[in-house]
Design an enzyme around this catalytic site. Structure first.
Site, PDB file in Angstrom:
ATOM      1  CE  LYS A  35      -0.290  -0.246   5.047  1.00  0.00           C
ATOM      2  NZ  LYS A  35      -1.093  -0.748   6.193  1.00  0.00           N
ATOM      3  CE1 TYR A 244      13.287  31.719   5.205  1.00  0.00           C
ATOM      4  CE2 TYR A 244      13.340  29.336   4.931  1.00  0.00           C
ATOM      5  CZ  TYR A 244      13.147  30.607   4.406  1.00  0.00           C
ATOM      6  OH  TYR A 244      12.796  30.736   3.093  1.00  0.00           O
TER       7      TYR A 244
HETATM    8  C1  LIG Z   1      -0.396  -1.713   6.871  1.00  0.00           C
HETATM    9  C2  LIG Z   1      -1.015  -2.999   7.235  1.00  0.00           C
HETATM   10  C3  LIG Z   1      -0.251  -4.176   7.285  1.00  0.00           C
HETATM   11  C4  LIG Z   1       1.254  -4.169   7.227  1.00  0.00           C
HETATM   12  O1  LIG Z   1       1.721  -3.722   8.469  1.00  0.00           O
HETATM   13  P1  LIG Z   1       3.286  -3.580   8.799  1.00  0.00           P
HETATM   14  O2  LIG Z   1       3.300  -3.149  10.224  1.00  0.00           O
HETATM   15  O3  LIG Z   1       3.800  -2.527   7.881  1.00  0.00           O
HETATM   16  O4  LIG Z   1       3.907  -4.898   8.565  1.00  0.00           O
HETATM   17  C5  LIG Z   1      -0.913  -5.381   7.464  1.00  0.00           C
HETATM   18  N1  LIG Z   1      -2.264  -5.416   7.621  1.00  0.00           N
HETATM   19  C6  LIG Z   1      -3.021  -4.304   7.623  1.00  0.00           C
HETATM   20  C7  LIG Z   1      -4.481  -4.420   7.815  1.00  0.00           C
HETATM   21  C8  LIG Z   1      -2.419  -3.057   7.439  1.00  0.00           C
HETATM   22  O5  LIG Z   1      -3.181  -1.951   7.455  1.00  0.00           O
END
Ligand SMILES: *Cc1c(COP(=O)(O)O)cnc(C)c1O
Length: 348
Positions: A35, A244
Site C-alpha cells: 500500500k 530561517y
Molecule cells: C499496513 C497494514 C499491514 C502491514 O503492516 P506492517 O506493520 O507494515 O507490517 C498489514 N495489515 C493491515 C491491515 C495493514 O493496514
C-alpha cells in the site's frame, strides 16, 4: 545534477521478505503489503521483485492502488484491497480482478449484489476499532458470507510492536473464537505479528514495514538509501547564524554545506537541529531549520569536501531518522518525496 538520489535496494527488500518468510512454518504463506506505493518506495518495481521471489498475494489500501498494481504485475497474483468494496468500485474490482476485504455488512451486501461469485475476503474487528466487522455483525452475516465462500478471513493487531502487551493475546483469543473451525484461510499477522510467534501466523502473513527495512523487524536490511548533493559550502566566523529564524549560531569558525533537499522532499521540519547526515561513516550535524528545498549541515570536522552527504543508508536507518524527528519509520518512508531521482538496485 542537483536532485538527491534515492536508491532502493531490491536485493535487500527480497532478502527481508525471505528472512520474514523464514520465521513462519513451511505451510504458512508470506504475502506482501505494498500500500501507499510500497511505503513510498515504488509499488511496481517492489511488487515485481517480490513476485520474482514467489510472492503470490499482495495487499493494497484502496482500489486505485490495486489497479496500478495489477497493471504492473499482470494477471495471476491475488491483490487484496483493505478498504473493501466501496460504492462505485464494482467495475474496477471486476475488470482488474481485485479481491476486496469486506469490512462491514453493508460492504458484504454491496459486493454480493454487484459481483456475486467474485472473490472477496472478510475483515473482523478484534479490538482495534478501525476496520472490520464487529463480532455481533459477523454473527448476523456469517452464514451468508460463508455460503459465498470468502478467500480469506483476517484481522489486524493494534499492539504487535510491543510483544508483552496483553492486547496481543486478547486479540488472538477473539480472532480464534470468531474463526476457529470454519475451514477458511486466515490471516492476523503483519510484521510485528510474525515476530510474536507461530500462534499468530495462521495461513497467510501480511508484512509491510519489515520488507522495507523498518522496525519492529530489527534484523531487517536497510532498503532506502538517500544521498543529497552539496550545492554550496561557506565559511562562517564564530557568532554567525544559519537559516530561517537564526536558530543555530556558530560557536567556532565553521564550514557549512548547503544541500539540495528539504521538507518538500519528506525531510520534515521536525528534523531541524536534531538529525545528522553522513559522509562515509562520519556523522555531520544538521544545523538550523530545514527549509523547503535545502538543508544546512556543519561539515567543519570533515577533512575533505564532500560532493554529497547521506541521510539514509547503512549508518542511519529510517527509524534512526524517525527518532530524531519524533515519529516512526513508516512516516519517514511514506513521506519521501516525488522529486528524488530514483534508482532501483538489483542483482548486485
Ligand atoms: C499496513 C497494514 C499491514 C502491514 O503492516 P506492517 O506493520 O507494515 O507490517 C498489514 N495489515 C493491515 C491491515 C495493514 O493496514
Amino acid at each position: 545534477m542537483s536532485t538527491a538520489e534515492l536508491t532502493i535496494d531490491l536485493d535487500a527488500l527480497t532478502a527481508n521478505w525471505r528472512a520474514l518468510d523464514g520465521h513462519v512454518a513451511p505451510g504458512v504463506e508470506t504475502a506482501a503489503v505494498v500500500k501507499a506505493d510500497a511505503y513510498g518506495l515504488g509499488a511496481a518495481p517492489v511488487a515485481r521483485a517480490l513476485a520474482g521471489q514467489g510472492v503470490r498475494r499482495f495487499f493494497v489500501a484502496v482500489a486505485e492502488e490495486g489497479t496500478a498494481l495489477r497493471e504492473a504485475l499482470g494477471p495471476g497474483p491475488e491483490i487484496f484491497v483493505f478498504s473493501g468494496h466501496m460504492a462505485g468500485d464494482a467495475v474496477v474490482i471486476r475488470d482488474l480482478a481485485l479481491t476486496p476485504v469486506l469490512n462491514s455488512p453493508e460492504q458484504l451486501t454491496r459486493h454480493l449484489e454487484a459481483l456475486p461469485r467474485h472473490p472477496f475476503a472478510i475483515q473482523l474487528d478484534t479490538g482495534m476499532n478501525r476496520l472490520g466487522m464487529e463480532p455481533g455483525e459477523w454473527q448476523a452475516v456469517r452464514e451468508v458470507a460463508l455460503a459465498a465462500g470468502p478467500a480469506l478471513i483476517m484481522s489486524h493487531l493494534a499492539c504487535a510492536d510491543e510483544p508483552d502487551h496483553p492486547m496481543n493475546a486478547a486479540q488472538l483469543a477473539r480472532f480464534r473464537e470468531l474463526t476457529d473451525g470454519l475451514g477458511i484461510a486466515r490471516s492476523l499477522a503483519a510484521t510485528g505479528g510474525i515476530l510474536l510467534g507461530p500462534e499468530y501466523h495462521f495461513d497467510i502473513t501480511r508484512p509491510g514495514i519489515g520488507l522495507y527495512g523498518g522496525l519492529p523487524f530489527a534484523a531487517a536490511r536497510p532498503v532506502a538509501h538517500l544521498s543529497i548533493p552539496v550545492i554550496q559550502i561557506r565559511e562562517l566566523e564564530a557568532g554567525e547564524t544559519v537559516g530561517y529564524s537564526n536558530t543555530w549560531t556558530a560557536t567556532r569558525p565553521s564550514r557549512i554545506a548547503t544541500l539540495s533537499a528539504g521538507y518538500a522532499d519528506g525531510l520534515i521540519r521536525a528534523l531541524s537541529g536534531r538529525a545528522v547526515l553522513f559522509h562515509g561513516a562520519t556523522p555531520c550535524p544538521l544545523v538550523g531549520r530545514v527549509s523547503m528545498d535545502l538543508l544546512t549541515v556543519d561539515i567543519t570536522d570533515l577533512p575533505d569536501t564532500p560532493a554529497s552527504l547521506d541521510i539514509l543508508g547503512p549508518h542511519q536507518t529510517v527509524d534512526d531518522l524517525a527518532r530524531a524527528a519524533g515519529t516512526i519509520g513508516y512516516e519517514i518512508l511514506t513521506a519521501l518525496g516525488a522529486r528524488y531521482r530514483r534508482r532501483y538496485r538489483e542483482g548486485a
